[in-house]
Design a protein around this motif. Sequence first.
Motif, PDB file in Angstrom:
ATOM      1  N   ALA A  25       0.623  -1.240   0.032  1.00 46.32           N
ATOM      2  CA  ALA A  25       0.071  -0.078   0.004  1.00 46.32           C
ATOM      3  C   ALA A  25       0.870   1.251   0.053  1.00 46.32           C
ATOM      4  O   ALA A  25       0.406   2.352  -0.209  1.00 46.32           O
ATOM      5  CB  ALA A  25      -0.952   0.146   1.107  1.00 46.32           C
ATOM      6  N   SER A 147      -6.874   4.433   1.428  1.00 47.74           N
ATOM      7  CA  SER A 147      -5.116   4.172   1.621  1.00 47.74           C
ATOM      8  C   SER A 147      -4.950   3.867   3.172  1.00 47.74           C
ATOM      9  O   SER A 147      -4.364   2.873   3.522  1.00 47.74           O
ATOM     10  CB  SER A 147      -4.449   5.410   1.193  1.00 47.74           C
ATOM     11  OG  SER A 147      -3.106   5.377   1.653  1.00 47.74           O
ATOM     12  N   GLN A 175      -5.239   2.352  -5.012  1.00 43.07           N
ATOM     13  CA  GLN A 175      -4.928   1.266  -3.875  1.00 43.07           C
ATOM     14  C   GLN A 175      -5.887  -0.061  -4.409  1.00 43.07           C
ATOM     15  O   GLN A 175      -5.913  -0.838  -3.502  1.00 43.07           O
ATOM     16  CB  GLN A 175      -5.383   1.734  -2.580  1.00 43.07           C
ATOM     17  CG  GLN A 175      -4.463   2.689  -1.797  1.00 43.07           C
ATOM     18  CD  GLN A 175      -3.376   1.903  -1.485  1.00 43.07           C
ATOM     19  OE1 GLN A 175      -2.915   1.145  -1.770  1.00 43.07           O
ATOM     20  NE2 GLN A 175      -2.361   2.886  -0.920  1.00 43.07           N
ATOM     21  N   LYS A 196       2.415   1.238  -6.642  1.00 43.49           N
ATOM     22  CA  LYS A 196       1.889   0.488  -5.654  1.00 43.49           C
ATOM     23  C   LYS A 196       1.569  -1.048  -6.112  1.00 43.49           C
ATOM     24  O   LYS A 196       2.486  -1.958  -6.419  1.00 43.49           O
ATOM     25  CB  LYS A 196       0.650   1.186  -4.898  1.00 43.49           C
ATOM     26  CG  LYS A 196       1.077   2.459  -4.169  1.00 43.49           C
ATOM     27  CD  LYS A 196      -0.221   2.919  -3.733  1.00 43.49           C
ATOM     28  CE  LYS A 196       0.101   4.442  -3.170  1.00 43.49           C
ATOM     29  NZ  LYS A 196       0.981   4.415  -2.014  1.00 43.49           N
ATOM     30  N   ILE A 304      -6.046  -4.964   2.219  1.00 40.28           N
ATOM     31  CA  ILE A 304      -5.040  -4.016   3.202  1.00 40.28           C
ATOM     32  C   ILE A 304      -5.939  -4.315   4.676  1.00 40.28           C
ATOM     33  O   ILE A 304      -7.097  -4.111   4.839  1.00 40.28           O
ATOM     34  CB  ILE A 304      -5.407  -2.479   2.813  1.00 40.28           C
ATOM     35  CG1 ILE A 304      -4.737  -2.434   1.473  1.00 40.28           C
ATOM     36  CG2 ILE A 304      -4.943  -1.621   3.960  1.00 40.28           C
ATOM     37  CD1 ILE A 304      -4.905  -1.022   0.885  1.00 40.28           C
ATOM     38  N   ALA A 334      -0.408  -4.800   4.111  1.00 37.34           N
ATOM     39  CA  ALA A 334      -0.915  -4.991   2.683  1.00 37.34           C
ATOM     40  C   ALA A 334      -0.342  -6.337   1.917  1.00 37.34           C
ATOM     41  O   ALA A 334       0.835  -6.371   1.877  1.00 37.34           O
ATOM     42  CB  ALA A 334      -0.642  -3.698   1.919  1.00 37.34           C
TER      43      ALA A 334
END
Length: 353
Positions: A25, A147, A175, A196, A304, A334
Amino acid sequence: METTESFESLIRTEFTARNTYLNTASNGLLPVRTVAALQEAALLRAEGRPLLPLHEDVEGCRAAYARLVGVPATRVAAGASVAAHTGVIAASLPTGAEVLTVEGDFTSVLNPFHVRGDLKVRSVPLERVAESVRPGTALVAVSAVQSADGRIADLGDLREAARDHGARTYVDFSQSAGWLPMDADLHDFTASVAYKWLLGPHGAAFLTVPEDFGGLTPVLAGWVAGEVPWESCYGPVAELARSARRFDLTHALFSYTGLRRSLELIEELGVSALHAHATGLADRFRAGLESLGREPLPAPGSAIVSVPGLGSRQAGLSEAGIEVSNREGNLRAAFHLYNTTADVDRLVDALAD
């Protein structure tokens, strides 16, 4: 889609982490193929060879990202950051327009609207965003996945509410792109960084726009935004690109060269397989937390996991070779394609100490 055996074999070949890395993340790991492409790109520059292959990689990335989010490549702009893409959208709104946002959302999705100074920016909790769309709302801006804690937005309800009130929607996939199946065609505008879950270097980001460009003006347009870029290097651009490329920012060529190989890997494995893998590990972590008497913040179905009160453990975990994040006192883990059940169990065991 890869079989389990070929999935695991490919991951072992492509990733060389020397620790337990649970911080996608923040930044995704670079695959071996991506590192090799970056090295070759640097040699092109160092040796004075033509850079045309690097420009071709930008178009390869545009096409791959378009396939990933389900729109034609003509609707994808290649840039450098979500904040810049948000800025283009913010610049298109008339004075006094209302923008509905989510409390605590990532700054890049919010701040360009605030710095305008002449927009009505309203923030509400994520779970109330759809019900908060009202007559006069011009735009709803939200991250598909938060996030800070991994909560997934109900984009279906949001889209329906926006349609009922004549509002446009802007969704940040930063994300979620790479592990959560998505359809950019369902929204007016979407954006995502690539460093990411898409496993690319920093310096690459994408914007999707409607076929008619949704009323956006390419206020950041440079020579790459011309219909014929190499004939647009001097003076005002004579003709902007007839596609979303008119919203391109000057390309960070090394970044896109590396990213092209990362996107190839994502496509080889398939987002559905990555989703099942990542969320399965996240659920295993949630179960481990329960055994420790800990309860994460609610984010069902997310890759996450954020745990209240454990953020202070981040530094010690890092020293022990386990990388996670501290977000406002919460420990954020994550999970992505290169993680394993052993990674989850190691984190749980470390938190039990």
